[in-house]
Design an enzyme around this catalytic site. Structure first.
Site, PDB file in Angstrom:
ATOM      1  N   GLY A 296     -58.988  98.274  94.934  1.00  0.00           N
ATOM      2  CA  GLY A 296     -60.286  98.041  94.298  1.00  0.00           C
ATOM      3  C   GLY A 296     -60.966  96.853  94.920  1.00  0.00           C
ATOM      4  O   GLY A 296     -61.001  96.725  96.150  1.00  0.00           O
TER       5      GLY A 296
ATOM      6  N   CYS B 100     -54.858  82.439  87.998  1.00  0.00           N
ATOM      7  CA  CYS B 100     -53.497  82.275  88.532  1.00  0.00           C
ATOM      8  C   CYS B 100     -53.337  82.731  89.979  1.00  0.00           C
ATOM      9  O   CYS B 100     -53.111  81.911  90.862  1.00  0.00           O
ATOM     10  CB  CYS B 100     -52.516  83.032  87.642  1.00  0.00           C
ATOM     11  SG  CYS B 100     -52.432  82.317  85.992  1.00  0.00           S
TER      12      CYS B 100
HETATM   13  C1  UDX Z   1     -50.894  86.945  86.578  1.00  0.00           C
HETATM   14  C2  UDX Z   1     -49.438  87.453  86.587  1.00  0.00           C
HETATM   15  O1  UDX Z   1     -49.434  88.881  86.459  1.00  0.00           O
HETATM   16  C3  UDX Z   1     -48.649  86.797  85.474  1.00  0.00           C
HETATM   17  O2  UDX Z   1     -47.305  87.207  85.502  1.00  0.00           O
HETATM   18  C4  UDX Z   1     -48.757  85.283  85.632  1.00  0.00           C
HETATM   19  O3  UDX Z   1     -48.057  84.600  84.613  1.00  0.00           O
HETATM   20  C5  UDX Z   1     -50.196  84.843  85.640  1.00  0.00           C
HETATM   21  O4  UDX Z   1     -50.900  85.545  86.674  1.00  0.00           O
HETATM   22  P1  UDX Z   1     -53.074  87.526  85.151  1.00  0.00           P
HETATM   23  O5  UDX Z   1     -53.779  86.421  85.895  1.00  0.00           O
HETATM   24  O6  UDX Z   1     -53.271  87.631  83.680  1.00  0.00           O
HETATM   25  O7  UDX Z   1     -51.485  87.393  85.365  1.00  0.00           O
HETATM   26  O8  UDX Z   1     -53.550  88.880  85.818  1.00  0.00           O
HETATM   27  P2  UDX Z   1     -52.892  90.176  86.490  1.00  0.00           P
HETATM   28  O9  UDX Z   1     -52.679  91.223  85.477  1.00  0.00           O
HETATM   29  O10 UDX Z   1     -51.735  89.805  87.340  1.00  0.00           O
HETATM   30  O11 UDX Z   1     -54.100  90.660  87.404  1.00  0.00           O
HETATM   31  C6  UDX Z   1     -54.616  89.768  88.402  1.00  0.00           C
HETATM   32  C7  UDX Z   1     -55.765  90.376  89.137  1.00  0.00           C
HETATM   33  O12 UDX Z   1     -55.304  91.413  89.971  1.00  0.00           O
HETATM   34  C8  UDX Z   1     -56.868  90.982  88.279  1.00  0.00           C
HETATM   35  O13 UDX Z   1     -58.118  90.580  88.811  1.00  0.00           O
HETATM   36  C9  UDX Z   1     -56.655  92.478  88.420  1.00  0.00           C
HETATM   37  O14 UDX Z   1     -57.854  93.185  88.278  1.00  0.00           O
HETATM   38  C10 UDX Z   1     -56.120  92.574  89.828  1.00  0.00           C
HETATM   39  N1  UDX Z   1     -55.261  93.754  90.080  1.00  0.00           N
HETATM   40  C11 UDX Z   1     -54.084  93.916  89.404  1.00  0.00           C
HETATM   41  C12 UDX Z   1     -55.643  94.673  91.049  1.00  0.00           C
HETATM   42  O15 UDX Z   1     -56.697  94.528  91.678  1.00  0.00           O
HETATM   43  N2  UDX Z   1     -54.837  95.740  91.303  1.00  0.00           N
HETATM   44  C13 UDX Z   1     -53.663  95.935  90.654  1.00  0.00           C
HETATM   45  O16 UDX Z   1     -52.975  96.923  90.952  1.00  0.00           O
HETATM   46  C14 UDX Z   1     -53.284  94.991  89.667  1.00  0.00           C
END
Ligand code: UDX
Length: 438
Positions: A258, A265
């Protein structure tokens, strides 16, 4: 246990309420009076599913309160550092100002039997330096590192039912035993439920967290890099992700191509990890993370270019609807949000941009006054020359292409998260484009 959390942001406030909900006496400390007043009244300062209920229940139990007065900490024995470690303004490394301030504020109030526990994400070496900081201040308080892995949108669930617990213990056996005793008591219900426990030293625990986030970021950039190749060949990245994800050594999660990752984080953690590797003389070990960051940034610009192309080469005088502002659904967090980056960039190039987000509208209005904000997708898309779906909220995934078509000026949809059904949208008369799919 009698626990304080130092810092009441996404991490600390959820941790405080969750720990109170499993029977501990908890005091949440923060320097922000408004945040503390809100929390004491049961008002969540951010959007996080399930948090309001757990907060209300914990306040009602009498086991949870919040304060700006650090001297209240004197009656508590475990102090959990939950403050933020953002990227430095002018460098890639983490800013440890809040972590140092948290320890310094606690020092005058540490009881003789107190233990300090760190949960913030920090560069390797920080726990050892904080232990030294305590010693220099005349305190022999044991310190342990206990990284968190919570995901926004699932913060309560991840705190109460973590998939693993990690202890980073000090080298001194007596200090390690005391820290472990406190940690075991704090997490007694989780440990009784057979949550895997992993124990190491300070550096190991610190590196577990940044390694986990770097791996997740790498997985996302990997599939986004494949999406770039798909765009040059006519292959479909979502089918590739499905096929490679069936190999259980790879797994299907975090392979959604995407507009890339954002949030408070992943982006700052990979940069801080690279910066720290540089300081440690092992720059080359993490050279690949530079490319992970580059791929991620390219995806955002790719959407901007794709939109300009669909608009005939210019944004000037065009109306652009942006669905989503938060970095992920079920959150109002816009830190490093790919959606907001794209919206701002297009606005800066002369388009009239209208953003809508189910939870982050107030934040967008306050932080990006150049962007118009609309109540919902239909209002945002009214008269639009193009619609961009940039955060995969349920409300947007379920949009009716026939109804939305009636309000736009031109039915062009760029699906930055690959969540809509291409056939249904094309059938309803839309020019539909997505990421790495023909
Ligand atoms: C992350 C880690 O997952 C978590 O374990 C840690 O403690 C903090 O950082 P978070 O920041 O809440 O958590 O988001 P996450 O669900 O990891 O998604 C991060 C980003 O990646 C989002 O912008 C999401 O849209 C994107 N993403 C996620 C993708 O583009 N593709 C995916 O397949 C998964």
């Amino acid at each position: 246990m009698r626990i304080t959390t130092v810092g009441c942001g996404y991490l600390g406030a959820v941790y405080a309420a969750s720990m109170a909900s499993i029977g501990h006496e908890v005091l949440g400390l923060d320097v922000d009076q408004k945040k503390i007043d809100d929390l004491n009244q049961g008002v969540a300062p951010f959007h996080e599913p399930g948090f309001s209920a757990v907060l209300e229940e914990a306040l009602g139990s009498g086991r949870l309160r919040f304060s700006t007065d650090y001297s209240d900490a004197a009656d508590y024995s475990a102090h959990v550092i939950c403050v933020g470690t953002p990227q430095q303004i002018d460098a890639a490394g983490a800013d440890l100002t809040y972590v140092h301030a948290a320890v310094d504020s606690l020092v005058p109030h540490l009881a003789d039997d107190a233990v300090v526990l760190g949960r913030s994400t920090v560069p390797v070496g920080t726990a050892a330096s904080l232990r030294e900081r305590l010693r220099e201040a005349g305190k022999d308080t044991p310190l342990a590192w206990n990284p968190e892995f919570l995901r926004e949108g699932f913060a309560v669930e991840d705190t109460l039912r973590p998939d693993r617990i990690v202890y980073g213990l000090p080298d001194d056996p007596a200090e390690a035993a005391r820290a472990r005793e406190v940690l075991d008591l704090m997490y007694a219900p989780m440990l009784e439920a057979d949550t895997p426990l992993v124990v190491g030293n300070y550096a190991t625990a610190e590196l577990v967290k940044v390694s986990a986030n770097s791996f997740l970021a790498t997985k996302i950039s990997f599939i986004n890099a494949v999406a770039e190749v798909c765009e040059a060949t006519g292959a479909d990245v979502s089918v590739i992700a499905e096929a490679i994800g069936l190999d259980d050594r790879i797994g299907p999660k975090f392979l959604r191509a995407g507009i890339g990752f954002g949030g408070g984080c992943l982006p700052k953690d990979i940069r801080a990890f690279m910066a720290r590797a540089g300081e440690l003389g092992v720059t080359e070990a993490l050279g690949f993370l530079r490319e992970v960051d580059n791929v991620n940034n390219r995806r955002r610009d790719h959407v901007v270019n794709m939109a300009r192309q669909e608009l005939g080469g210019t944004f000037t005088g065009k109306r652009v609807a942006v669905l989503g502002a938060s970095f992920k659904p079920d959150s109002d967090d816009t830190r490093q949000s790919p959606a907001l980056y794209i919206a701002s960039k297009i606005s800066g190039r002369g388009a009239d941009v209208v953003v809508t987000d189910p939870a982050a509208n107030t934040r967008v209005h306050a932080e990006r006054p150049n962007l118009a904000v609309a109540e919902d997708a239909y209002a945002a898309a009214a008269g639009a020359d193009i619609v961009l779906l940039l955060t995969e909220w349920k409300q947007f995934k379920e949009l009716d292409p026939v109804r939305l078509r009636e309000v736009v000026a031109t039915p062009t949809m760029i699906d930055g998260r690959n969540v809509l059904d291409p056939a249904a949208w094309r059938e309803a008369g839309w020019t539909y484009r997505s990421m790495g799919r023909p």
